[in-house]
Design an enzyme around this catalytic site. Structure first.
Site, PDB file in Angstrom:
ATOM      1  N   ARG A 168      -2.413 -14.257   4.658  1.00  0.00           N
ATOM      2  CA  ARG A 168      -3.125 -13.579   5.747  1.00  0.00           C
ATOM      3  C   ARG A 168      -2.349 -13.720   7.057  1.00  0.00           C
ATOM      4  O   ARG A 168      -2.266 -12.785   7.847  1.00  0.00           O
ATOM      5  CB  ARG A 168      -4.545 -14.151   5.923  1.00  0.00           C
ATOM      6  CG  ARG A 168      -5.498 -13.941   4.755  1.00  0.00           C
ATOM      7  CD  ARG A 168      -5.908 -12.514   4.523  1.00  0.00           C
ATOM      8  NE  ARG A 168      -6.537 -11.902   5.666  1.00  0.00           N
ATOM      9  CZ  ARG A 168      -7.155 -10.710   5.635  1.00  0.00           C
ATOM     10  NH1 ARG A 168      -7.209 -10.008   4.512  1.00  0.00           N
ATOM     11  NH2 ARG A 168      -7.687 -10.206   6.716  1.00  0.00           N
ATOM     12  N   PHE A 193     -15.534   3.846   7.102  1.00  0.00           N
ATOM     13  CA  PHE A 193     -14.174   4.177   6.654  1.00  0.00           C
ATOM     14  C   PHE A 193     -13.998   4.062   5.139  1.00  0.00           C
ATOM     15  O   PHE A 193     -12.902   4.288   4.620  1.00  0.00           O
ATOM     16  CB  PHE A 193     -13.150   3.288   7.371  1.00  0.00           C
ATOM     17  CG  PHE A 193     -13.347   1.795   7.209  1.00  0.00           C
ATOM     18  CD1 PHE A 193     -12.883   1.125   6.078  1.00  0.00           C
ATOM     19  CD2 PHE A 193     -14.007   1.053   8.186  1.00  0.00           C
ATOM     20  CE1 PHE A 193     -13.061  -0.242   5.924  1.00  0.00           C
ATOM     21  CE2 PHE A 193     -14.190  -0.323   8.045  1.00  0.00           C
ATOM     22  CZ  PHE A 193     -13.719  -0.966   6.905  1.00  0.00           C
ATOM     23  N   LYS A 238       0.822  -1.216   0.000  1.00  0.00           N
ATOM     24  CA  LYS A 238       0.000   0.000   0.000  1.00  0.00           C
ATOM     25  C   LYS A 238       0.864   1.279   0.000  1.00  0.00           C
ATOM     26  O   LYS A 238       2.075   1.215   0.268  1.00  0.00           O
ATOM     27  CB  LYS A 238      -0.917  -0.029   1.229  1.00  0.00           C
ATOM     28  CG  LYS A 238      -2.001  -1.124   1.180  1.00  0.00           C
ATOM     29  CD  LYS A 238      -2.922  -1.006   2.397  1.00  0.00           C
ATOM     30  CE  LYS A 238      -4.071  -1.987   2.360  1.00  0.00           C
ATOM     31  NZ  LYS A 238      -4.966  -1.819   3.535  1.00  0.00           N
ATOM     32  N   GLU A 261      -9.956 -10.564  -7.353  1.00  0.00           N
ATOM     33  CA  GLU A 261      -8.991  -9.467  -7.194  1.00  0.00           C
ATOM     34  C   GLU A 261      -7.836  -9.581  -8.199  1.00  0.00           C
ATOM     35  O   GLU A 261      -7.346  -8.567  -8.704  1.00  0.00           O
ATOM     36  CB  GLU A 261      -8.460  -9.454  -5.753  1.00  0.00           C
ATOM     37  CG  GLU A 261      -9.549  -9.063  -4.753  1.00  0.00           C
ATOM     38  CD  GLU A 261      -9.067  -9.030  -3.314  1.00  0.00           C
ATOM     39  OE1 GLU A 261      -7.912  -9.413  -3.043  1.00  0.00           O
ATOM     40  OE2 GLU A 261      -9.859  -8.594  -2.451  1.00  0.00           O
ATOM     41  N   TYR A 295     -12.737  -2.042  -3.462  1.00  0.00           N
ATOM     42  CA  TYR A 295     -13.179  -2.194  -2.071  1.00  0.00           C
ATOM     43  C   TYR A 295     -14.705  -2.155  -1.931  1.00  0.00           C
ATOM     44  O   TYR A 295     -15.207  -1.845  -0.847  1.00  0.00           O
ATOM     45  CB  TYR A 295     -12.544  -1.108  -1.202  1.00  0.00           C
ATOM     46  CG  TYR A 295     -11.160  -1.438  -0.667  1.00  0.00           C
ATOM     47  CD1 TYR A 295     -10.907  -2.640   0.009  1.00  0.00           C
ATOM     48  CD2 TYR A 295     -10.110  -0.533  -0.782  1.00  0.00           C
ATOM     49  CE1 TYR A 295      -9.652  -2.927   0.525  1.00  0.00           C
ATOM     50  CE2 TYR A 295      -8.842  -0.814  -0.258  1.00  0.00           C
ATOM     51  CZ  TYR A 295      -8.622  -2.016   0.399  1.00  0.00           C
ATOM     52  OH  TYR A 295      -7.390  -2.297   0.930  1.00  0.00           O
ATOM     53  N   ASN A 323      -1.838   0.290   6.961  1.00  0.00           N
ATOM     54  CA  ASN A 323      -1.332  -0.993   7.467  1.00  0.00           C
ATOM     55  C   ASN A 323      -0.481  -1.749   6.441  1.00  0.00           C
ATOM     56  O   ASN A 323      -0.309  -2.960   6.536  1.00  0.00           O
ATOM     57  CB  ASN A 323      -2.478  -1.838   8.018  1.00  0.00           C
ATOM     58  CG  ASN A 323      -3.548  -2.117   6.992  1.00  0.00           C
ATOM     59  OD1 ASN A 323      -3.391  -1.801   5.818  1.00  0.00           O
ATOM     60  ND2 ASN A 323      -4.637  -2.728   7.424  1.00  0.00           N
ATOM     61  N   HIS A 374      -2.188  -5.330   1.621  1.00  0.00           N
ATOM     62  CA  HIS A 374      -3.509  -5.952   1.437  1.00  0.00           C
ATOM     63  C   HIS A 374      -3.280  -7.407   1.049  1.00  0.00           C
ATOM     64  O   HIS A 374      -2.318  -7.717   0.349  1.00  0.00           O
ATOM     65  CB  HIS A 374      -4.273  -5.263   0.303  1.00  0.00           C
ATOM     66  CG  HIS A 374      -5.468  -6.059  -0.167  1.00  0.00           C
ATOM     67  ND1 HIS A 374      -6.696  -5.970   0.462  1.00  0.00           N
ATOM     68  CD2 HIS A 374      -5.600  -6.998  -1.151  1.00  0.00           C
ATOM     69  CE1 HIS A 374      -7.537  -6.821  -0.141  1.00  0.00           C
ATOM     70  NE2 HIS A 374      -6.891  -7.456  -1.115  1.00  0.00           N
TER      71      HIS A 374
HETATM   72  N1  UDP Z   1      -9.764  -0.214   7.538  1.00  0.00           N
HETATM   73  C1  UDP Z   1      -9.813   1.021   8.144  1.00  0.00           C
HETATM   74  N2  UDP Z   1     -10.524   1.159   9.319  1.00  0.00           N
HETATM   75  C2  UDP Z   1     -11.167   0.112   9.893  1.00  0.00           C
HETATM   76  C3  UDP Z   1     -11.107  -1.149   9.280  1.00  0.00           C
HETATM   77  C4  UDP Z   1     -10.399  -1.283   8.105  1.00  0.00           C
HETATM   78  O1  UDP Z   1      -9.241   1.985   7.651  1.00  0.00           O
HETATM   79  O2  UDP Z   1     -11.773   0.289  10.957  1.00  0.00           O
HETATM   80  C5  UDP Z   1      -9.016  -0.358   6.289  1.00  0.00           C
HETATM   81  C6  UDP Z   1      -7.700  -1.096   6.475  1.00  0.00           C
HETATM   82  O3  UDP Z   1      -6.720  -0.447   5.682  1.00  0.00           O
HETATM   83  C7  UDP Z   1      -7.985  -2.477   5.960  1.00  0.00           C
HETATM   84  C8  UDP Z   1      -9.006  -2.180   4.857  1.00  0.00           C
HETATM   85  O4  UDP Z   1      -9.776  -1.106   5.367  1.00  0.00           O
HETATM   86  O5  UDP Z   1      -6.809  -3.109   5.492  1.00  0.00           O
HETATM   87  C9  UDP Z   1      -9.922  -3.323   4.502  1.00  0.00           C
HETATM   88  O6  UDP Z   1     -10.545  -3.796   5.689  1.00  0.00           O
HETATM   89  P1  UDP Z   1     -10.636  -5.350   5.992  1.00  0.00           P
HETATM   90  O7  UDP Z   1     -11.548  -5.525   7.129  1.00  0.00           O
HETATM   91  O8  UDP Z   1     -10.957  -6.078   4.722  1.00  0.00           O
HETATM   92  O9  UDP Z   1      -9.151  -5.702   6.487  1.00  0.00           O
HETATM   93  P2  UDP Z   1      -8.000  -6.565   5.817  1.00  0.00           P
HETATM   94  O10 UDP Z   1      -8.651  -7.646   5.007  1.00  0.00           O
HETATM   95  O11 UDP Z   1      -7.186  -5.614   4.977  1.00  0.00           O
HETATM   96  O12 UDP Z   1      -7.208  -7.105   6.973  1.00  0.00           O
HETATM   97 MG    MG Z   2     -10.140  -7.558   3.578  1.00  0.00          MG
END
Ligand code: UDP
Ligand code: MG
Length: 136
Positions: free
Chosen positions: A88, A60, A12, A129, A52, A115, A118
Site C-alpha cells: 500500500r 463509481f 491495471k 483476493e 469489487y 491509477n 491495485h
Molecule cells: N475509484 C474511482 N473513483 C473514486 C474512488 C475509487 O474510480 O472516487 C477506483 C480506483 O480505481 C480505486 C478503486 O476504485 O483504485 C477502488 O477504490 P479503493 O477506495 O478501494 O482504492 P484503493 O484501495 O485501490 O486505493
Molecule cells: Mg481498495
C-alpha cells in the site's frame, strides 16, 4: 519477529496498455517483494463486479468494473515481510494527484480511476483476493 505475508497486486489495464508491466514488476522486486504467482488475464465485467463487491454501493462501481475488465491485467501474489502495508505504501494514495513522490501511482497513475495498480488493503482481504484469482 518475522511476519512474512502475501498480498494481491494487480497491474491495471491502463498500465498494461502502456507496456509498464515489466517496469512495475522491477519496482516490486527492487523493493524486496517476491512475485510468487502471476498471470496475465482479461476478466469479464461480472467477475470484476464480484472482485469489487465491497464497492457495490459507490457511484463509481459500474465504471470501475467496466474499466477493470476493459483490457488485459497482470495479477500477482507478492510476498514480503508485512507485504500488505508495504505494498500500500509503495502504491501510494488512490488518487495519483495525492500520491507521494516515489510511489507507483505518483509515477504512472493517470487519474483516480486509471491509477495503474491495485493492492489488498488488509491481510484478511489479501487472502480472499488471492483465492479469488488463484484458487486451484
Ligand atoms: N475509484 C474511482 N473513483 C473514486 C474512488 C475509487 O474510480 O472516487 C477506483 C480506483 O480505481 C480505486 C478503486 O476504485 O483504485 C477502488 O477504490 P479503493 O477506495 O478501494 O482504492 P484503493 O484501495 O485501490 O486505493
Ligand atoms: Mg481498495
Amino acid at each position: 519477529m518475522s511476519n512474512l505475508e502475501q498480498t494481491l497486486s494487480i497491474i491495471k489495464p491502463d498500465a498494461v496498455e502502456r507496456n509498464l508491466e515489466n517496469e512495475i514488476k522491477e519496482i516490486f522486486k527492487n523493493n524486496g517483494f517476491l512475485i510468487v504467482k502471476e498471470k496475465k488475464i482479461q476478466i469479464e465485467k461480472s467477475e470484476a463486479e464480484k472482485f469489487y463487491k465491497v464497492h457495490e454501493t459507490k457511484p463509481f462501481y459500474s465504471d470501475l468494473c467496466a474499466y477493470l475488465s476493459s483490457g488485459p491485467i497482470v495479477v500477482m501474489v507478492l510476498e514480503k515481510e508485512n507485504s500488505v502495508l508495504a505494498n500500500r505504501e509503495l502504491m501510494g494514495a488512490t488518487n495519483p494527484k495525492e500520491a507521494k513522490e516515489g510511489t507507483i501511482r505518483k509515477r504512472y497513475g493517470i487519474s483516480i480511476d486509471k491509477n495503474s495498480v491495485h493492492g489488498s488493503d488488509s491481510v484478511e482481504n489479501a487472502k480472499i483476493e488471492i483465492d479469488f484469482f488463484f484458487k486451484d
